[in-house]
Design a protein around this motif. Structure first.
Motif, mmCIF file in Angstrom:
data_model
loop_
_atom_site.group_PDB
_atom_site.id
_atom_site.type_symbol
_atom_site.label_atom_id
_atom_site.label_comp_id
_atom_site.label_asym_id
_atom_site.label_seq_id
_atom_site.Cartn_x
_atom_site.Cartn_y
_atom_site.Cartn_z
ATOM 1 N N ASP A 197 0.804 -1.216 0.000
ATOM 2 C CA ASP A 197 0.000 0.000 0.000
ATOM 3 C C ASP A 197 0.842 1.273 0.000
ATOM 4 O OD1 ASP A 197 -2.576 -1.034 -0.060
ATOM 5 O OD2 ASP A 197 -2.684 -1.268 2.103
ATOM 6 N N PHE A 198 0.303 2.273 -0.666
ATOM 7 C CA PHE A 198 0.715 3.657 -0.446
ATOM 8 C C PHE A 198 -0.256 4.213 0.589
ATOM 9 C CE2 PHE A 198 0.125 8.224 -1.499
ATOM 10 C CZ PHE A 198 1.397 8.663 -1.182
ATOM 11 N N GLU A 199 0.276 4.801 1.655
ATOM 12 C CA GLU A 199 -0.539 5.236 2.785
ATOM 13 C C GLU A 199 -0.349 6.726 3.044
ATOM 14 O OE1 GLU A 199 0.168 1.045 5.279
ATOM 15 O OE2 GLU A 199 1.135 2.913 5.924
ATOM 16 N N PHE A 200 -1.400 7.370 3.477
ATOM 17 C CA PHE A 200 -1.296 8.730 3.987
ATOM 18 C C PHE A 200 -2.485 8.984 4.904
ATOM 19 C CE2 PHE A 200 -3.643 9.025 0.030
ATOM 20 C CZ PHE A 200 -4.650 9.940 0.268
ATOM 21 N N TYR A 201 -2.515 10.154 5.489
ATOM 22 C CA TYR A 201 -3.568 10.496 6.434
ATOM 23 C C TYR A 201 -4.161 11.839 6.032
ATOM 24 C CZ TYR A 201 -1.115 6.908 9.052
ATOM 25 O OH TYR A 201 -0.508 5.729 9.408
ATOM 26 N N ILE A 202 -5.430 12.034 6.371
ATOM 27 C CA ILE A 202 -6.112 13.289 6.073
ATOM 28 C C ILE A 202 -6.599 13.918 7.369
ATOM 29 C CG2 ILE A 202 -8.072 14.376 4.911
ATOM 30 C CD1 ILE A 202 -8.002 12.188 2.834
ATOM 31 N N VAL A 203 -6.255 15.190 7.561
ATOM 32 C CA VAL A 203 -6.886 15.980 8.611
ATOM 33 C C VAL A 203 -8.187 16.500 8.011
ATOM 34 C CG1 VAL A 203 -6.675 17.946 10.161
ATOM 35 C CG2 VAL A 203 -4.628 16.648 9.508
ATOM 36 N N PRO A 204 -9.342 15.955 8.420
ATOM 37 C CA PRO A 204 -10.585 16.292 7.724
ATOM 38 C C PRO A 204 -11.092 17.678 8.082
ATOM 39 C CG PRO A 204 -11.043 14.820 9.556
ATOM 40 C CD PRO A 204 -9.546 14.964 9.488
ATOM 41 N N ASP A 205 -11.769 18.300 7.127
ATOM 42 C CA ASP A 205 -12.508 19.515 7.453
ATOM 43 C C ASP A 205 -13.555 19.173 8.512
ATOM 44 O OD1 ASP A 205 -11.004 20.846 5.580
ATOM 45 O OD2 ASP A 205 -12.528 20.747 4.005
ATOM 46 N N PRO A 206 -13.948 20.144 9.346
ATOM 47 C CA PRO A 206 -14.812 19.835 10.498
ATOM 48 C C PRO A 206 -16.071 19.052 10.158
ATOM 49 C CG PRO A 206 -13.967 22.063 10.673
ATOM 50 C CD PRO A 206 -13.532 21.559 9.336
ATOM 51 N N GLN A 207 -16.699 19.322 9.008
ATOM 52 C CA GLN A 207 -17.961 18.642 8.693
ATOM 53 C C GLN A 207 -17.783 17.160 8.386
ATOM 54 O OE1 GLN A 207 -16.385 20.919 6.873
ATOM 55 N NE2 GLN A 207 -16.939 20.891 4.698
ATOM 56 N N TYR A 208 -16.532 16.697 8.270
ATOM 57 C CA TYR A 208 -16.277 15.290 7.959
ATOM 58 C C TYR A 208 -15.608 14.538 9.107
ATOM 59 C CZ TYR A 208 -17.528 16.766 3.284
ATOM 60 O OH TYR A 208 -18.219 17.266 2.195
ATOM 61 N N GLU A 209 -15.562 15.154 10.289
ATOM 62 C CA GLU A 209 -14.936 14.491 11.429
ATOM 63 C C GLU A 209 -15.731 13.280 11.904
ATOM 64 O OE1 GLU A 209 -14.504 17.690 14.181
ATOM 65 O OE2 GLU A 209 -12.535 18.307 13.372
ATOM 66 N N GLY A 210 -16.985 13.146 11.468
ATOM 67 C CA GLY A 210 -17.789 11.989 11.838
ATOM 68 C C GLY A 210 -17.263 10.688 11.270
ATOM 69 N N LEU A 211 -16.324 10.758 10.313
ATOM 70 C CA LEU A 211 -15.722 9.542 9.764
ATOM 71 C C LEU A 211 -14.649 8.964 10.678
ATOM 72 C CD1 LEU A 211 -15.297 10.637 6.026
ATOM 73 C CD2 LEU A 211 -17.069 9.140 6.965
ATOM 74 N N LEU A 212 -14.280 9.693 11.728
ATOM 75 C CA LEU A 212 -13.182 9.282 12.599
ATOM 76 C C LEU A 212 -13.692 8.432 13.758
ATOM 77 C CD1 LEU A 212 -11.362 12.729 12.832
ATOM 78 C CD2 LEU A 212 -10.770 10.826 11.322
ATOM 79 N N ALA A 213 -12.941 7.375 14.070
ATOM 80 C CA ALA A 213 -13.173 6.624 15.302
ATOM 81 C C ALA A 213 -12.415 7.315 16.435
ATOM 82 C CB ALA A 213 -12.705 5.181 15.143
ATOM 83 N N ALA A 214 -12.767 6.957 17.666
ATOM 84 C CA ALA A 214 -12.118 7.601 18.815
ATOM 85 C C ALA A 214 -10.616 7.361 18.818
ATOM 86 C CB ALA A 214 -12.747 7.084 20.112
ATOM 87 N N SER A 215 -10.183 6.208 18.295
ATOM 88 C CA SER A 215 -8.762 5.868 18.320
ATOM 89 C C SER A 215 -7.970 6.521 17.195
ATOM 90 C CB SER A 215 -8.591 4.345 18.233
ATOM 91 O OG SER A 215 -9.239 3.838 17.078
ATOM 92 N N ASN A 216 -8.628 7.261 16.304
ATOM 93 C CA ASN A 216 -7.904 7.924 15.219
ATOM 94 C C ASN A 216 -7.036 9.076 15.700
ATOM 95 O OD1 ASN A 216 -9.767 6.236 13.712
ATOM 96 N ND2 ASN A 216 -9.327 7.497 11.946
ATOM 97 N N THR A 217 -7.119 9.388 16.994
ATOM 98 C CA THR A 217 -6.188 10.364 17.576
ATOM 99 C C THR A 217 -4.816 9.753 17.802
ATOM 100 O OG1 THR A 217 -6.879 9.731 19.806
ATOM 101 C CG2 THR A 217 -8.062 11.579 18.768
ATOM 102 N N GLY A 218 -4.731 8.417 17.697
ATOM 103 C CA GLY A 218 -3.477 7.718 17.983
ATOM 104 C C GLY A 218 -3.463 7.065 19.345
ATOM 105 N N VAL A 219 -4.471 7.361 20.177
ATOM 106 C CA VAL A 219 -4.555 6.785 21.519
ATOM 107 C C VAL A 219 -5.908 6.100 21.673
ATOM 108 C CG1 VAL A 219 -4.480 7.231 24.003
ATOM 109 C CG2 VAL A 219 -3.056 8.592 22.449
ATOM 110 N N THR A 220 -5.912 4.835 22.090
ATOM 111 C CA THR A 220 -7.153 4.087 22.262
ATOM 112 C C THR A 220 -7.791 4.444 23.590
ATOM 113 O OG1 THR A 220 -6.253 2.253 20.972
ATOM 114 C CG2 THR A 220 -8.180 1.789 22.352
ATOM 115 N N PRO A 221 -9.046 4.938 23.580
ATOM 116 C CA PRO A 221 -9.708 5.270 24.843
ATOM 117 C C PRO A 221 -9.815 4.043 25.749
ATOM 118 C CG PRO A 221 -10.944 6.125 22.966
ATOM 119 C CD PRO A 221 -9.890 5.222 22.411
#
Length: 541
Positions: A197-221
């Motif tokens: 794979d070619f991999e990268f990450y996107i900092v989403p615009d605020p209206q698309y933050e609903g696509l993120l899981a809680a662990s997408n911060t890098g720390v698992t709650p």
């Protein structure tokens, strides 16, 4: 013997009347009054043409995400291109409500306005109710032996779906900023026949933050476990001036399906729009979310004024690329672990000392129609803002040049979206299967599975066998036979034909800048440049 009494059938609830909708009443009347033998396609097209366009526009503005996703799905496939091309710009262009606060941009980077989208994602209720929904998505289990997740990358809307775009598994989309692009070093060859794979990450615009899981911060709650890749991506975002309050969204795709010239544009701080399959990564115990794999990406980059054009400002250069194939994770027995179990069992089984198989093999399936349904995507592109406007001169006008190559079944319209923006409407319609590039044999040694997938050898219980001087060990040590494909080319002899020459956005022609070629496999690729052009001052004599 007496027959047993018949049971009364269960009572069904009374049918619900579906909403009439904008076209429902007219369609009903035409179905009742059409002469016998009139085709359904004719009735539908006449219905669509009978409704005033201002009513269509109003209905589209009120429609929810699911209805918008189905917008072109109900039309006859052979009419999609004609209908999209006949829609005037004022129907396709978004309304201009009071603009919300613009999304943050990287320090010193271009504003978000150079590339936006009006795409709305279909809601996923569990994600709206439970902040830790992805951790319970598959019962808290990662892929493994007899694991609940069927695959490593499990579609959010429909866990059984491998392609996006259908009614049950719609695509998702977002705009945002790129961080930490890199090539993966530890994938499984059996589901990566076009390379890791070619991999990268996107900092989403605020209206698309609903696509993120809680662990997408890098720390698992809860556990506090840190995913080093996601933690690094979040750190990079902060370092270039993006707060990323809810984390970043991973994007992964086979590197061979992304032409190097496009891949090289995906750099830290680049402005990107991405649409594709929304998944939970069930290969990691933090269960982060990703787009894996992207179906269509668009990258916008501020560049120098176009060469040889006097009075032109800096321009926004847009590149679009789509996915030509989808690699399946499914083998006859299930996922790749289930398949390898069956292959190893055939090596270990013998008849009078002769094994049932002399080679472990894992040949992936590739879908040559990469998506389902008819996804509809709309992009909005603007030139970089002018640093100075001379109030004594006529206002500069947005000017555009472009060319897109596409397969039959894909419809595109470039239009004036208002307020200096150029719109690109794309319907990914019904495709003929694309031709696969040449295939070659590849032998993968068990040691090449790497630390990330070392559990596979443990699951197969072959670690001790591999070290013995016995027939099964000799066969297993031949490695695993799989497939590797040549890289498909996003190029066509038509790429330099019918190029839309520079023209004001109010003078666009629907036929210009488009070429259709089914000899290449990509649904759509191409470019668009837009800039502010000074208007000549006419002096009366």
């Amino acid at each position: 013997m007496a027959k047993p009494p018949r049971k009364a059938p269960p009572k069904r609830p009374p049918p619900k009347n579906p909403p009439i909708g904008l076209f429902g009443k007219t369609l009903l009347e035409r179905l009742k009054t059409a002469p016998p033998g009139t085709s359904d396609e004719t009735i539908l097209i006449e219905t669509l043409r009978s409704v005033p366009l201002d009513q269509v526009k109003a209905a589209l503005n009120k429609a929810g995400p699911k209805e918008r996703n189905l917008l072109f799905g109900a039309l006859p496939g052979n009419q999609v291109k004609t209908i999209l091309g006949s829609l005037p710009a004022n129907v396709l262009a978004p309304d201009q409500p009071a603009a919300p606060s613009p999304p943050p941009a990287p320090t010193g980077g271009p504003p978000a306005s150079i590339l936006t989208t009006s795409y709305q994602n279909v809601p996923y209720p569990p994600a709206e109710k439970d902040p830790n929904w992805s951790a319970t998505f598959t019962g808290g289990s990662t892929i493994g032996l007899t694991s609940p997740p069927p695959w490593e990358w499990v579609s959010v809307y429909d866990q059984s779906a491998e392609k996006e775009g259908s009614l049950d598994n719609p695509i998702v989309g977002l705009t945002g900023w790129v961080v930490n692009p890199e090539l993966s070093q530890g994938d499984v060859w059996f589901v990566h026949p076009f390379g890791f794979d070619f991999e990268f990450y996107i900092v989403p615009d605020p209206q698309y933050e609903g696509l993120l899981a809680a662990s997408n911060t890098g720390v698992t709650p809860g556990t506090g476990a840190v995913d080093s890749d996601y933690s690094a991506a979040n750190t990079t975002a902060h370092n270039i001036g993006l707060t990323a309050p809810k984390g970043v969204l991973g994007v992964e795709t086979d590197q061979g399906l992304l032409p190097p010239l496009f891949r090289d544009l995906i750099t830290n701080g680049a402005r990107i729009a991405t649409f594709g399959r929304w998944i939970v990564d069930c290969g990691h115990s933090d269960f982060h979310t990703e787009i894996h794999a992207p179906l269509l990406m668009a990258l916008a980059t501020p560049t120098s004024p176009p060469a040889g054009i006097r009075g032109a400002s800096e321009m926004t250069s847009l590149q679009i690329m789509s996915r030509p194939y989808t690699v399946s994770q499914k083998f006859a027995e299930g996922n790749f672990i289930d398949h390898l179990l069956a292959e190893v069992a055939k090596v270990e089984a013998a008849f009078l000392g002769i094994p049932m198989s002399f080679r472990v093999e894992a040949h992936p399936t590739i879908f040559t129609t990469p998506y389902g349904g008819r996804p509809f995507i709309k992009l909005l592109v603007q030139p970089p803002p002018l640093k100075h406007v001379d109030p004594t001169r006529p206002p500069p006008r947005p000017t555009v040049s472009y060319h897109f190559t596409h397969r039959a079944g894909v419809a595109i319209q470039v239009f004036n979206a208002g307020n200096g923006a150029v719109g690109i409407a794309i319907v990914l319609g019904d495709l003929n299967p694309a031709t696969l590039p040449p295939k070659h044999d590849l032998t993968v040694q068990w040691s090449q599975l790497g630390a990330k997938y070392s559990y596979v050898i443990d699951a197969l219980q072959i670690a001790d066998i591999l070290t013995l001087d016995i027939l099964p060990a000799i066969i297993l040590n031949r490695g695993i036979l799989t497939d590797i494909y040549d890289v498909p080319s996003a190029s066509s002899p038509l790429d330099n034909q019918n190029v839309a020459a520079p023209v004001g956005v109010d003078q666009l022609q629907s036929w210009a800048g488009l070429s259709e070629d089914d000899k290449q496999p990509f649904p759509i690729y191409g470019w668009l440049n837009v800039w502010w052009q000074e208007q000549e001052v006419v002096v009366a004599q």
